[in-house]
Scaffold this motif. Structure first.
Motif, mmCIF file in Angstrom:
data_model
loop_
_atom_site.group_PDB
_atom_site.id
_atom_site.type_symbol
_atom_site.label_atom_id
_atom_site.label_comp_id
_atom_site.label_asym_id
_atom_site.label_seq_id
_atom_site.Cartn_x
_atom_site.Cartn_y
_atom_site.Cartn_z
ATOM 1 N N TYR A 1 0.856 -1.175 0.000
ATOM 2 C CA TYR A 1 0.000 0.000 0.000
ATOM 3 C C TYR A 1 0.900 1.235 0.000
ATOM 4 O O TYR A 1 1.699 1.442 0.916
ATOM 5 N N ASN B 1 0.970 3.494 3.154
ATOM 6 C CA ASN B 1 1.079 2.825 4.448
ATOM 7 C C ASN B 1 1.882 3.707 5.410
ATOM 8 O O ASN B 1 3.040 4.014 5.158
ATOM 9 N N GLY C 1 -3.364 -6.196 -3.395
ATOM 10 C CA GLY C 1 -2.832 -5.094 -2.601
ATOM 11 C C GLY C 1 -2.758 -5.499 -1.141
ATOM 12 O O GLY C 1 -3.705 -6.066 -0.590
ATOM 13 N N ARG D 1 -8.536 1.342 3.811
ATOM 14 C CA ARG D 1 -7.621 2.351 4.340
ATOM 15 C C ARG D 1 -7.776 2.486 5.848
ATOM 16 O O ARG D 1 -6.782 2.603 6.573
#
Length: 175
Positions: free
Chosen positions: A18, A21, A53, A86
Motif C-alpha cells: 500500500y 502505508n 494489494g 484504508r
C-alpha cells in the motif's frame, strides 16, 4: 459484516504494498519477523484485497523477501470498500498498540520459556527489557538470587596488576 476469503498461497512478487502505508518497519524489525517465521513458521497470513494489494502484513512480506520465500499465505478481503481498507490498515496497526502487559504474568512466561531453552530474542523483547522483566541487573546477573552459602566476599580495595601474556599490555585494577 462481509465474508473473509480462504487461505491461499500467493507469490510474493504479485503482492502490492500500500503506497500510503503509514506504518514503518526498520531493517532490525524485519529481521526479527524473519527470525520468527524461521522458528515458528508463517503463522500470521498477509491480508490482501482483490488486486493483491497488501492490507496487513507489509513487514511479513518484507521478511519473506529477506528469506527468499516464493509464496506467502494470504487471506483475501474482497468485501471491504476502498475507504474501509484504508481505515483497517490504520486500525490493524494502531489497536494492538493500545494493549498493555500483565508484567508479573509476562515475567513468569519468559522465565518458563527460558527454562525450556527457548531463545528469548524471538519474543521481540530487547536485552534491556528482558533483564528488567527477569530481574537481572545491567550485567545480566540475577539481582534477586541469594549468594550461595559458601560464597566468599571479595575485597575490592586490593590493588591488582595485570599483564596480557600475548601483547604485554599492562593495567591495574582495584584501588
Amino acid at each position: 459484516m462481509g465474508s473473509v476469503g480462504k487461505l491461499e498461497q500467493v507469490p510474493t512478487s504479485d503482492l502490492i504494498p500500500y503506497a500510503r502505508n503509514a506504518r514503518t518497519h526498520s531493517d532490525a524489525q524485519v529481521a526479527q519477523i524473519a527470525g520468527s517465521i524461521q522458528e515458528f513458521g508463517f503463522c500470521n497470513p498477509v491480508l490482501i484485497d482483490g488486486q493483491n494489494g497488501i492490507i496487513a502484513g507489509h513487514g511479513r512480506v518484507r521478511a519473506a523477501d529477506l528469506l527468499k520465500l516464493q509464496t506467502v499465505p494470504c487471506i483475501r478481503l474482497d468485501h471491504l470498500t476502498d475507504a474501509q481498507k484504508r481505515a483497517y490498515i490504520l486500525a490493524d496497526n494502531r489497536i494492538a498498540l493500545s494493549s498493555g502487559w500483565d508484567e508479573a504474568m509476562l515475567a513468569n512466561e519468559l522465565q518458563d520459556l527460558h527454562a525450556d531453552e527457548i531463545d528469548l530474542g524471538l519474543t521481540g523483547f530487547d536485552a534491556d527489557e528482558l533483564s528488567k522483566l527477569l530481574g537481572l541487573g545491567e550485567s545480566g546477573i540475577d539481582q534477586q538470587a541469594d549468594a550461595p552459602v559458601d560464597f566468599k566476599e571479595v575485597d575490592e580495595t586490593i590493588d591488582t596488576d595485570h599483564e596480557c601474556p600475548k601483547c604485554g599490555y599492562k593495567w591495574s585494577g582495584g584501588k
